[in-house]
Motif scaffolding. Structure first.
Motif, mmCIF file in Angstrom:
data_model
loop_
_atom_site.group_PDB
_atom_site.id
_atom_site.type_symbol
_atom_site.label_atom_id
_atom_site.label_comp_id
_atom_site.label_asym_id
_atom_site.label_seq_id
_atom_site.Cartn_x
_atom_site.Cartn_y
_atom_site.Cartn_z
ATOM 1 N N SER A 37 0.227 8.768 -5.967
ATOM 2 C CA SER A 37 0.051 10.205 -5.747
ATOM 3 C C SER A 37 1.161 11.010 -6.418
ATOM 4 O O SER A 37 0.938 12.158 -6.823
ATOM 5 C CB SER A 37 -0.061 10.523 -4.249
ATOM 6 O OG SER A 37 1.001 9.944 -3.532
ATOM 7 N N TYR A 89 0.145 3.994 -2.883
ATOM 8 C CA TYR A 89 -0.267 5.369 -2.618
ATOM 9 C C TYR A 89 0.857 6.368 -2.857
ATOM 10 O O TYR A 89 0.609 7.482 -3.319
ATOM 11 C CB TYR A 89 -0.845 5.490 -1.199
ATOM 12 C CG TYR A 89 -2.206 4.868 -1.134
ATOM 13 C CD1 TYR A 89 -3.326 5.575 -1.568
ATOM 14 C CD2 TYR A 89 -2.362 3.543 -0.739
ATOM 15 C CE1 TYR A 89 -4.577 4.991 -1.567
ATOM 16 C CE2 TYR A 89 -3.611 2.950 -0.740
ATOM 17 C CZ TYR A 89 -4.714 3.675 -1.158
ATOM 18 O OH TYR A 89 -5.947 3.090 -1.178
ATOM 19 N N GLY A 90 2.094 5.973 -2.570
ATOM 20 C CA GLY A 90 3.227 6.872 -2.809
ATOM 21 C C GLY A 90 3.425 7.129 -4.297
ATOM 22 O O GLY A 90 3.438 8.281 -4.751
ATOM 23 N N PRO A 147 0.810 -1.226 0.000
ATOM 24 C CA PRO A 147 0.000 0.000 0.000
ATOM 25 C C PRO A 147 0.846 1.280 0.000
ATOM 26 O O PRO A 147 0.443 2.289 -0.588
ATOM 27 C CB PRO A 147 -0.799 -0.104 1.303
ATOM 28 C CG PRO A 147 -0.849 -1.548 1.610
ATOM 29 C CD PRO A 147 0.397 -2.158 1.055
ATOM 30 N N VAL A 148 2.023 1.232 0.647
ATOM 31 C CA VAL A 148 2.899 2.409 0.670
ATOM 32 C C VAL A 148 3.318 2.769 -0.748
ATOM 33 O O VAL A 148 3.299 3.938 -1.149
ATOM 34 C CB VAL A 148 4.145 2.147 1.547
ATOM 35 C CG1 VAL A 148 5.149 3.282 1.419
ATOM 36 C CG2 VAL A 148 3.739 1.941 2.994
ATOM 37 N N LEU A 190 2.041 4.244 7.802
ATOM 38 C CA LEU A 190 3.057 4.384 6.755
ATOM 39 C C LEU A 190 2.446 4.969 5.482
ATOM 40 O O LEU A 190 3.036 5.842 4.844
ATOM 41 C CB LEU A 190 3.691 3.019 6.447
ATOM 42 C CG LEU A 190 4.618 2.445 7.527
ATOM 43 C CD1 LEU A 190 5.201 1.113 7.080
ATOM 44 C CD2 LEU A 190 5.750 3.416 7.842
ATOM 45 N N VAL A 191 1.256 4.495 5.106
ATOM 46 C CA VAL A 191 0.578 5.034 3.920
ATOM 47 C C VAL A 191 0.293 6.531 4.112
ATOM 48 O O VAL A 191 0.536 7.350 3.222
ATOM 49 C CB VAL A 191 -0.730 4.267 3.629
ATOM 50 C CG1 VAL A 191 -1.591 5.016 2.618
ATOM 51 C CG2 VAL A 191 -0.425 2.873 3.118
ATOM 52 N N TYR A 202 1.884 8.638 6.005
ATOM 53 C CA TYR A 202 3.131 9.406 5.981
ATOM 54 C C TYR A 202 3.662 9.598 4.570
ATOM 55 O O TYR A 202 4.094 10.686 4.208
ATOM 56 C CB TYR A 202 4.179 8.735 6.875
ATOM 57 C CG TYR A 202 4.200 9.305 8.263
ATOM 58 C CD1 TYR A 202 3.159 9.035 9.157
ATOM 59 C CD2 TYR A 202 5.230 10.144 8.687
ATOM 60 C CE1 TYR A 202 3.153 9.571 10.422
ATOM 61 C CE2 TYR A 202 5.227 10.688 9.967
ATOM 62 C CZ TYR A 202 4.194 10.399 10.827
ATOM 63 O OH TYR A 202 4.189 10.939 12.078
ATOM 64 N N VAL A 203 3.643 8.524 3.781
ATOM 65 C CA VAL A 203 4.205 8.657 2.426
ATOM 66 C C VAL A 203 3.343 9.607 1.599
ATOM 67 O O VAL A 203 3.867 10.456 0.857
ATOM 68 C CB VAL A 203 4.378 7.261 1.761
ATOM 69 C CG1 VAL A 203 3.084 6.728 1.197
ATOM 70 C CG2 VAL A 203 5.435 7.324 0.680
ATOM 71 N N THR A 204 2.023 9.510 1.757
ATOM 72 C CA THR A 204 1.134 10.399 1.001
ATOM 73 C C THR A 204 1.295 11.849 1.454
ATOM 74 O O THR A 204 1.342 12.772 0.631
ATOM 75 C CB THR A 204 -0.338 9.949 1.171
ATOM 76 O OG1 THR A 204 -0.410 8.542 0.937
ATOM 77 C CG2 THR A 204 -1.241 10.658 0.188
#
Lengths: 154, 346, 123
Positions: free
Chosen positions: A139, A135-136, A131-132, C37-38, C40-42
């Motif tokens: 986005s 979404y990273g 998911p990181v 974590l999601v 924070y990265v966003t």
């Protein structure tokens, strides 16, 4: 009618649960997170200085090299069974840094080794950290597209 | 003659006997206050197997074999094996049944499995459908973590209401007819619980999810049998943990049940000591099963406890229901166990 | 030398503070670590795109790049840089290119660890 009664009962129970629930020690938890998170960042700064001053890397390359070193270190500590102990003490202090991201890749990869190299290690490796990336990266592309749109308009 | 008492309880008039029992536990449980009482302690979390799941079913199988060994029975003598566990498709019970070769009914009641199997076993024995029945269940910290929570090496923190899944197993041999006459303990009543859900969604707070079901079943049992705390030496709950036990006391008071707190024995609160840092206490099918077989049944048979109510509690959630944001239904089943003199020459 | 030490102090303080906010979220809400974590990265991507994260990196160095918000910043910065150098194609490739080192290292070392080590019972 029955629903409304159930909702009311559930709400009443939620209040009872909250009243009797043991409380986390907020202050202690935050102090530990601050300490360990700060120390991991200091280690990162030392590595960055080493790569930029000794190895003459550019700022971006030094940052990437630092990330790789920290991820290696985290993978090693996770494998040795030490990172979960740090995490028990530090909480978010060892979750939020890039080492926490690495831990969340390595831990499921190790855990599901028994289920095989492909559908175990391969598939489960990103069960938590996936998911990181979704979404990273997702986005970041949106950011790029918006910047492109602004360029076109402007 | 109707054997039913009230809405939820049955009287087991023939008093199916508890002929034998055995418990298996892990290292951490061995380090707890009841550590010396377990029949077998596994050397490490793998128990000589090549996966945690294999270790769990091996514990279950060895608890059953130990139980039969202690009572001088063979697997061929046993007519029914009633068992279940926490893993998907109850693989521990199914695989152990494969190894044991005893005719098998698989049960799922989450952590209430021990009292569920005893209730059903008691009724089958009392009804004359079987003379020898093994009721057993197990759980393992590592298998429960990977199925319900997170990989072992993930560096996360446990919340204060969270409980520690017990690595352990328990097996009880029930008998009817001539065999039961020799037993030092007998089942007298079984109360089947309703599934209750008061909207708790926090999977790290199982005690809160199960406490309403425990209060409901206990109140129903007292109502149906016209008994109270005064009639029991101990009212045993399975794995409510410290937080869940507090909630149970509050809920019982609201129902107008007079609570004797010193008689309320929660296996989850008792199995670990405070210094073992398990937060709210132990949980899992193996928690109540191993405590029943290591501590409670020996005490009843020795006559130190004349009559107990054993009520294991279960949270009927799955990883899927949790991820879909569903609240957690709870269930509790109760069985009354009494000391018997036991005829030596029967 | 003093400038370097001062940099470490700033990295410690800012990095620690960012982690402390995460701990407050963990304790006060039911958020799992994966959700933190999601988030924070966003947050890093958004702050980076708005130009708000770069000053923090200039101030605190690794104190801002090591937390996962820094990874988010790197992705956003890469996408914008890619757009400038290569146009629309760069907007797609820039983010992953900037984060490639970290992602590749996690895959590689994660796989190695899975081959070498076995998970152990929690203490």
């Amino acid at each position: 009618m029955q629903d409304a009664k159930n909702r009311k009962e559930a709400q009443r129970y939620a209040e009872l649960v909250a009243r009797l629930a043991p409380k986390s020690e907020m202050g202690q938890g935050m102090a530990r997170a601050f300490l360990v998170g700060g120390l991991i960042c200091v280690l990162g700064q030392m590595l960055t200085d080493f790569f930029s001053m000794r190895m003459r890397f550019g700022a971006q390359s030094a940052a990437t090299a630092t990330s790789i070193c920290l991820i290696f270190l985290s993978a090693l500590l996770t494998g040795l069974g030490l990172y979960d102990r740090i995490g028990k003490f530090a909480g978010a202090g060892s979750i939020v840094p890039i080492t926490g991201f690495a831990n969340s890749v390595v831990a499921p990869a190790m855990e599901f080794r028994r289920e095989g190299l492909v559908m175990g290690v391969g598939a489960k490796m990103f069960s938590l950290a996936g998911p990181v990336l979704v979404y990273g990266i997702g986005s970041s592309i949106i950011v790029g597209l918006i910047a492109f749109a602004l360029e076109v308009i402007g | 003659m109707s054997r039913r008492l009230g809405k939820q309880t049955v009287a087991l008039a023939g008093g199916p006997g508890v002929l034998g029992w055995a418990s298996v536990a892990g290292r951490k449980e061995h380090d707890g206050p009841y550590g010396d009482k377990f029949d077998r302690v596994i050397a490490d979390e793998m128990d000589g197997q090549d996966s945690f799941e294999a270790a769990e079913r091996h514990m279950l199988e060895s608890a059953v074999r130990l139980c039969l060994l202690k009572t001088g029975k063979k697997t061929e003598d046993v007519q029914l094996f009633l068992s279940g566990d926490l893993l998907n498709q109850i693989i521990s019970a199914g695989f152990a049944a494969r190894a044991l070769g005893i005719p098998f009914y698989g049960l799922y009641g989450a952590c209430s499995t021990m009292s569920e199997s005893l209730s059903l076993g008691g009724m089958l024995a009392d009804g004359g459908f079987a003379d020898l029945i093994v009721c057993a269940t197990c759980s393992h910290f590592c298998t429960a973590e990977r199925q319900y929570r997170a990989p072992l090496e993930l560096g996360n923190q446990r919340t204060p209401t969270q409980q520690w899944t017990v690595t352990g197993a328990g097996a009880v041999l029930l008998g009817a007819g001539a065999a039961a006459a020799r037993a030092k303990a007998a089942l007298t009543h079984a109360t089947c619980g309703r599934v209750l859900d008061l909207g708790v969604t926090d999977a790290n707070n199982m005690g809160a999810a199960m406490a309403p079901a425990a209060a409901d079943t206990l109140a129903a049992h007292f109502h149906d049998t016209d008994r109270s705390f005064e009639d029991y030496d101990l009212v045993v709950t399975g794995d409510l943990g410290r937080h869940g036990r507090d909630l149970l006391i509050e809920l019982l008071k609201e129902k107008g049940v007079f609570v004797r707190e010193e008689k309320l024995f929660d296996c989850g609160c008792e199995i670990f000591s405070a210094r073992q840092d398990t937060h709210a206490g132990g949980s899992g099918c193996g928690c109540s099963a191993s405590m029943l077989c290591a501590h409670l049944l020996p005490e009843v048979c020795a006559g130190h406890l004349q009559r107990i109510l054993f009520m294991a509690t279960g949270a009927l959630l799955s990883p899927t229901s949790s991820m879909q944001g569903e609240s957690i239904p709870g269930v509790a089943h109760a069985v009354a166990i009494e000391h018997r003199q036991g005829e030596e020459n029967a | 030398m003093i400038a370097m030490l001062w940099m470490y102090v700033k990295a410690f303080a800012v990095g620690g503070l960012i982690c402390m906010i995460g701990e407050a979220l963990l304790l006060k809400t039911q958020l799992t670590s994966a959700r933190i974590l999601v988030g924070y990265v966003t947050a890093g991507v958004i702050l980076g795109a708005l130009g708000l994260y770069k000053p923090l990196i200039d101030f605190a160095g690794a104190g801002a790049t090591v937390p996962l918000t820094g990874f988010g910043y790197m992705l956003a910065h890469g996408a914008i840089e890619g757009l400038e150098n290569e146009g629309l194609l760069g907007a797609f490739t820039g983010g992953v290119r900037a984060g490639a080192g970290g992602i590749a290292a996690a895959v590689f070392f994660g796989y190695l660890a899975a081959l070498i080590f076995k998970p152990k019972m929690k203490g």
